[in-house]
Design a protein around this motif. Structure first.
Motif, mmCIF file in Angstrom:
data_model
loop_
_atom_site.group_PDB
_atom_site.id
_atom_site.type_symbol
_atom_site.label_atom_id
_atom_site.label_comp_id
_atom_site.label_asym_id
_atom_site.label_seq_id
_atom_site.Cartn_x
_atom_site.Cartn_y
_atom_site.Cartn_z
ATOM 1 N N LYS A 174 0.814 -1.213 0.000
ATOM 2 C CA LYS A 174 0.000 0.000 0.000
ATOM 3 C C LYS A 174 0.850 1.266 0.000
ATOM 4 O O LYS A 174 1.941 1.297 0.557
ATOM 5 N N VAL A 175 0.283 2.303 -0.588
ATOM 6 C CA VAL A 175 0.881 3.627 -0.566
ATOM 7 C C VAL A 175 0.358 4.328 0.689
ATOM 8 O O VAL A 175 -0.854 4.435 0.898
ATOM 9 N N ALA A 176 1.276 4.799 1.536
ATOM 10 C CA ALA A 176 0.898 5.475 2.777
ATOM 11 C C ALA A 176 0.508 6.927 2.494
ATOM 12 O O ALA A 176 0.905 7.503 1.469
ATOM 13 N N ASN A 177 -0.263 7.514 3.399
ATOM 14 C CA ASN A 177 -0.652 8.919 3.270
ATOM 15 C C ASN A 177 0.589 9.791 3.156
ATOM 16 O O ASN A 177 1.541 9.621 3.926
ATOM 17 N N GLY A 178 0.571 10.717 2.198
ATOM 18 C CA GLY A 178 1.675 11.641 2.004
ATOM 19 C C GLY A 178 2.855 11.055 1.252
ATOM 20 O O GLY A 178 3.884 11.711 1.089
ATOM 21 N N GLU A 179 2.734 9.837 0.779
ATOM 22 C CA GLU A 179 3.821 9.141 0.107
ATOM 23 C C GLU A 179 3.497 9.033 -1.383
ATOM 24 O O GLU A 179 2.362 8.758 -1.755
ATOM 25 N N SER A 180 4.480 9.244 -2.246
ATOM 26 C CA SER A 180 4.260 9.039 -3.677
ATOM 27 C C SER A 180 4.264 7.542 -3.967
ATOM 28 O O SER A 180 4.748 6.739 -3.148
ATOM 29 N N ILE A 181 3.755 7.167 -5.125
ATOM 30 C CA ILE A 181 3.744 5.750 -5.520
ATOM 31 C C ILE A 181 5.176 5.229 -5.598
ATOM 32 O O ILE A 181 5.475 4.120 -5.151
ATOM 33 N N GLU A 182 6.076 6.027 -6.139
ATOM 34 C CA GLU A 182 7.474 5.628 -6.271
ATOM 35 C C GLU A 182 8.131 5.461 -4.899
ATOM 36 O O GLU A 182 8.886 4.508 -4.682
ATOM 37 N N GLU A 183 7.870 6.380 -3.979
ATOM 38 C CA GLU A 183 8.420 6.267 -2.618
ATOM 39 C C GLU A 183 7.911 5.002 -1.940
ATOM 40 O O GLU A 183 8.674 4.295 -1.268
ATOM 41 N N ALA A 184 6.636 4.705 -2.121
ATOM 42 C CA ALA A 184 6.049 3.502 -1.526
ATOM 43 C C ALA A 184 6.701 2.244 -2.094
ATOM 44 O O ALA A 184 6.995 1.301 -1.351
ATOM 45 N N ALA A 185 6.922 2.224 -3.406
ATOM 46 C CA ALA A 185 7.536 1.061 -4.045
ATOM 47 C C ALA A 185 8.925 0.802 -3.463
ATOM 48 O O ALA A 185 9.271 -0.335 -3.116
ATOM 49 N N LYS A 186 9.711 1.859 -3.329
ATOM 50 C CA LYS A 186 11.065 1.715 -2.778
ATOM 51 C C LYS A 186 11.027 1.285 -1.315
ATOM 52 O O LYS A 186 11.805 0.430 -0.885
ATOM 53 N N ARG A 187 10.132 1.876 -0.532
ATOM 54 C CA ARG A 187 10.004 1.528 0.883
ATOM 55 C C ARG A 187 9.615 0.067 1.054
ATOM 56 O O ARG A 187 10.213 -0.681 1.848
ATOM 57 N N GLU A 188 8.596 -0.360 0.307
ATOM 58 C CA GLU A 188 8.122 -1.745 0.419
ATOM 59 C C GLU A 188 9.208 -2.737 0.007
ATOM 60 O O GLU A 188 9.372 -3.781 0.643
ATOM 61 N N MET A 189 9.955 -2.428 -1.037
ATOM 62 C CA MET A 189 11.032 -3.320 -1.482
ATOM 63 C C MET A 189 12.078 -3.479 -0.380
ATOM 64 O O MET A 189 12.517 -4.588 -0.091
ATOM 65 N N LEU A 190 12.433 -2.376 0.264
ATOM 66 C CA LEU A 190 13.411 -2.420 1.346
ATOM 67 C C LEU A 190 12.872 -3.197 2.544
ATOM 68 O O LEU A 190 13.562 -4.070 3.096
ATOM 69 N N GLU A 191 11.629 -2.921 2.943
ATOM 70 C CA GLU A 191 11.031 -3.603 4.094
ATOM 71 C C GLU A 191 10.882 -5.106 3.879
ATOM 72 O O GLU A 191 11.107 -5.896 4.791
ATOM 73 N N GLU A 192 10.500 -5.488 2.671
ATOM 74 C CA GLU A 192 10.183 -6.897 2.412
ATOM 75 C C GLU A 192 11.380 -7.742 1.993
ATOM 76 O O GLU A 192 11.335 -8.960 2.132
#
Length: 170
Positions: A52-70
């Motif tokens: 999911k894309v978090a509030n205030g986060e761009s789609i690209e930022e979410a993609a990078k965050r999720e890749m790092l977390e997972e």
């Protein structure tokens, strides 16, 4: 979550709510990095990394965050390859998945609480243990083609309807 609106003629319209999500895949021919989903939506299936894309986060930022977390992989450069919409018969929610190809990254894929990464040869992608729609769009992804699609599933995650097309731009 859904919204019900009553029109002046007292007809009820249901507006389907769309959840915006991401999906990242690393393809270094002939290898493709997938993760075995260990919990939550899609558990027991091989998939890309995202969420999911978090509030205030761009789609690209979410993609990078999720890749790092997972997976423990830090993404520096990626390219948007596709947009897929998923819904289920009699459902009121639609999921928009923004599909990215990771071009530049650092780190060694590492198991997390949510995903167990594994490199597959593209000749041996485990489609039988993936979402049914993957057999349609993943070949386009592997050929560096951009795409848009929509898949409608029944209550048992079988495809009832599909629409998929190659596009010039996303």
């Amino acid at each position: 979550m859904y919204l019900i609106i009553a029109s002046p003629a007292n007809k009820i319209n249901i507006i389907i709510m769309k959840k915006i999500t991401t999906l990242c895949l690393i393809h270094q021919h002939p290898k493709l990095l997938l993760g075995m989903k260990k919990r939550g939506f899609g558990a027991g299936r091989w998939n890309g990394f995202g969420g999911k894309v978090a509030n205030g986060e761009s789609i690209e930022e979410a993609a990078k965050r999720e890749m790092l977390e997972e997976s423990g992989v830090k993404v520096y450069q990626m390219e948007k390859m596709g947009v897929l919409d998923f819904c289920w018969k009699n459902g009121v929610e639609e999921i928009e998945v923004n599909v990215f190809k990771v071009k530049n990254f650092s780190g060694i894929p590492t198991e997390s609480e949510e995903m167990r990464p594994h490199w597959f040869d593209v000749a041996n992608i485990p489609f039988k243990d993936m979402w049914q729609d993957d057999t349609f769009w993943l070949p386009l992804f592997l050929e560096n083609k951009k795409f848009r699609g929509k898949f409608i599933f029944d209550g048992k995650d079988n495809i009832l309807e599909k629409e998929l097309k190659e596009v010039e731009e996303i």
